[in-house]
Design an enzyme around this catalytic site. Structure first.
Site, mmCIF file in Angstrom:
data_model
loop_
_atom_site.group_PDB
_atom_site.id
_atom_site.type_symbol
_atom_site.label_atom_id
_atom_site.label_comp_id
_atom_site.label_asym_id
_atom_site.label_seq_id
_atom_site.Cartn_x
_atom_site.Cartn_y
_atom_site.Cartn_z
ATOM 1 N N ASN A 10 0.773 -1.181 0.090
ATOM 2 C CA ASN A 10 -0.054 0.041 0.118
ATOM 3 C C ASN A 10 0.852 1.234 0.022
ATOM 4 O O ASN A 10 1.509 1.521 1.013
ATOM 5 C CB ASN A 10 -0.805 0.169 1.096
ATOM 6 C CG ASN A 10 -1.605 1.170 1.447
ATOM 7 O OD1 ASN A 10 -1.572 1.974 0.669
ATOM 8 N ND2 ASN A 10 -2.215 1.294 2.748
ATOM 9 N N TRP A 11 1.074 1.851 -1.255
ATOM 10 C CA TRP A 11 1.932 3.153 -1.376
ATOM 11 C C TRP A 11 1.485 4.202 -0.637
ATOM 12 O O TRP A 11 2.250 5.212 -0.522
ATOM 13 C CB TRP A 11 2.293 3.089 -2.759
ATOM 14 C CG TRP A 11 3.159 2.041 -3.395
ATOM 15 C CD1 TRP A 11 3.504 0.921 -2.974
ATOM 16 C CD2 TRP A 11 3.568 1.986 -4.559
ATOM 17 N NE1 TRP A 11 4.133 0.274 -3.563
ATOM 18 C CE2 TRP A 11 4.287 0.981 -4.915
ATOM 19 C CE3 TRP A 11 3.433 3.221 -5.742
ATOM 20 C CZ2 TRP A 11 4.953 0.686 -6.063
ATOM 21 C CZ3 TRP A 11 4.219 2.645 -7.170
ATOM 22 C CH2 TRP A 11 5.036 1.186 -7.044
ATOM 23 N N LYS A 12 -0.055 4.351 -0.365
ATOM 24 C CA LYS A 12 -0.411 5.389 0.313
ATOM 25 C C LYS A 12 -0.128 6.747 -0.765
ATOM 26 O O LYS A 12 -0.128 6.650 -1.984
ATOM 27 C CB LYS A 12 0.184 5.689 1.781
ATOM 28 C CG LYS A 12 -0.266 4.480 2.478
ATOM 29 C CD LYS A 12 0.115 4.617 4.140
ATOM 30 C CE LYS A 12 -0.045 3.166 4.757
ATOM 31 N NZ LYS A 12 -0.097 3.402 6.067
ATOM 32 N N HIS A 96 -9.610 1.209 4.933
ATOM 33 C CA HIS A 96 -8.150 1.590 5.692
ATOM 34 C C HIS A 96 -8.503 2.349 6.827
ATOM 35 O O HIS A 96 -9.365 3.235 6.776
ATOM 36 C CB HIS A 96 -7.164 2.105 4.707
ATOM 37 C CG HIS A 96 -5.856 2.158 5.317
ATOM 38 N ND1 HIS A 96 -5.430 2.921 6.126
ATOM 39 C CD2 HIS A 96 -4.829 1.072 5.253
ATOM 40 C CE1 HIS A 96 -4.239 2.774 6.635
ATOM 41 N NE2 HIS A 96 -3.701 1.436 5.941
ATOM 42 N N GLU A 98 -6.833 4.790 8.036
ATOM 43 C CA GLU A 98 -6.597 6.198 7.609
ATOM 44 C C GLU A 98 -7.956 6.779 7.050
ATOM 45 O O GLU A 98 -8.353 7.972 7.246
ATOM 46 C CB GLU A 98 -5.240 6.164 6.775
ATOM 47 C CG GLU A 98 -4.322 5.900 7.574
ATOM 48 C CD GLU A 98 -3.072 5.490 6.765
ATOM 49 O OE1 GLU A 98 -2.943 5.528 5.663
ATOM 50 O OE2 GLU A 98 -1.890 5.051 7.517
ATOM 51 N N GLU A 168 -5.277 -4.879 10.570
ATOM 52 C CA GLU A 168 -4.406 -3.903 10.822
ATOM 53 C C GLU A 168 -4.718 -3.309 11.995
ATOM 54 O O GLU A 168 -5.465 -2.233 12.070
ATOM 55 C CB GLU A 168 -4.265 -2.732 9.783
ATOM 56 C CG GLU A 168 -3.814 -3.477 8.048
ATOM 57 C CD GLU A 168 -3.540 -2.504 7.406
ATOM 58 O OE1 GLU A 168 -2.315 -2.774 6.616
ATOM 59 O OE2 GLU A 168 -4.221 -1.336 7.020
ATOM 60 N N GLY A 174 2.605 2.241 10.665
ATOM 61 C CA GLY A 174 3.474 3.377 10.497
ATOM 62 C C GLY A 174 4.294 3.675 11.951
ATOM 63 O O GLY A 174 4.997 4.653 11.828
ATOM 64 N N SER A 214 3.267 -2.007 10.284
ATOM 65 C CA SER A 214 4.842 -2.187 10.522
ATOM 66 C C SER A 214 5.466 -3.563 10.281
ATOM 67 O O SER A 214 6.620 -3.866 10.640
ATOM 68 C CB SER A 214 5.178 -1.741 11.947
ATOM 69 O OG SER A 214 4.944 -0.394 12.107
ATOM 70 N N GLY A 235 3.006 -0.989 4.117
ATOM 71 C CA GLY A 235 3.092 0.286 4.025
ATOM 72 C C GLY A 235 4.302 0.804 3.718
ATOM 73 O O GLY A 235 4.823 0.530 2.373
HETATM 74 P P1 PGA Z 1 2.757 0.227 7.578
HETATM 75 O O1 PGA Z 1 1.497 0.474 7.124
HETATM 76 O O2 PGA Z 1 3.337 -0.810 6.939
HETATM 77 O O3 PGA Z 1 3.751 1.668 7.145
HETATM 78 O O4 PGA Z 1 2.551 0.242 9.129
HETATM 79 C C1 PGA Z 1 0.670 -0.543 6.559
HETATM 80 C C2 PGA Z 1 -0.805 -0.094 6.140
HETATM 81 O O5 PGA Z 1 -1.313 0.989 6.665
HETATM 82 O O6 PGA Z 1 -1.497 -0.690 5.275
#
Ligand code: PGA
Length: 253
Positions: A10-12, A96, A98, A168, A174, A214, A235
């Site tokens: 997931n490149w966000k 997600h 976010e 998640e 993150g 993470s 991510g």
């Molecule tokens: P992260 O993000 O690996 O940077 O913790 C994972 C995600 O939000 O899908």
């Protein structure tokens, strides 16, 4: 039953079009021999078309980071399922944390998005997960189970079998903190139990459940060898081709 592993990036909100192409071209080479696992990357909408041209015919599948459930029309800033299909997407991340926390997406909206994705033959990657306060209160199972039930509302058994779930924990995204492999596996089991209670054993056994939060090149082997963890949604580490390739190439024990 043997479920095929899926490693998804997931490149966000990262990468210009040029940077996205550099990343995918480097990744392509590093994972070209992988045959026994699925690989998916979800770049920003702006890069989907060019990244698709770069991965077409390879073992890397394309996903989007969200969609809107309406067909088309006056929905400024939104992207429809047909638009995603038109640029080669096979997957779409939905719900997600976010999007839930920053943009206020609620279970009802997430359910509509899951349904729309399925209607259009896109594979939804449904994200669920608890906040730190919820884990501390001991209500992780209730939260994750309720998010799962709400997102699956009204889906037939056949549809339910197509949904990929990503567990998640919000506190692990993150932050460099990961759930221990055992804690993650326990929550994955809870998700399977939820699916079994709503549907049946076959839906529960079939479900591909990813862990996210993470995941990196160092912890991937331990997480991905747990019996109920069928892959990862990555991510930060998916933005570095060597790191993501190492996760894709995790060592099965
Ligand atoms: P992260 O993000 O690996 O940077 O913790 C994972 C995600 O939000 O899908």
């Amino acid at each position: 039953m043997a479920r095929r592993k899926l490693i998804a990036g997931n490149w966000k909100m990262n990468n210009s079009n040029k940077e996205a192409l550099e990343l995918v071209n480097s990744l392509k080479d590093l994972v070209k021999d992988v045959k026994d696992r699925d690989i998916m990357i979800a770049p920003a909408f702006t890069c989907l078309s060019d990244v698709y041209n770069a991965v077409k015919g390879t073992n890397i599948k394309l996903g989007a980071q969200n969609l809107y459930f309406e067909e088309k029309g006056a929905f400024t800033g939104q992207i429809s399922a047909d638009m995603l299909l038109s640029v080669g997407c096979e997957y779409v991340i939905i719900g997600h944390s976010e999007c839930r926390d920053i943009f206020g997406e609620k279970d009802e909206l997430i359910n509509k998005k899951v349904k729309r994705a399925l209607d259009k033959n896109l594979i939804p990657v449904l994200c669920v997960g608890e906040h730190l306060e919820e884990r501390e209160k001991g209500i992780t199972s209730d939260i994750v189970s309720s998010q799962t039930k709400e997102a699956f509302k009204g889906l037939t058994e056949t549809e339910a079998k197509k949904v990929v779930i990503a567990y998640e924990p919000v506190w692990a995204i993150g932050t460099g903190k990961t759930a221990t492999p055992q804690d993650a596996d326990d929550v994955h089991k809870t998700i399977r139990e939820t699916l079994k209670s709503v549907y049946n054993e076959s839906v529960s056994d079939n479900a591909v459940i990813l862990y996210g939060g993470s995941v990196n090149e160092k912890n991937a082997d331990d997480l991905l060898n747990m019996p109920n963890i069928d892959g990862a949604l990555v991510g930060g580490a998916s933005l570095v081709s060597d790191k993501f390739a190492r996760i894709v190439n995790y060592i099965a024990k």
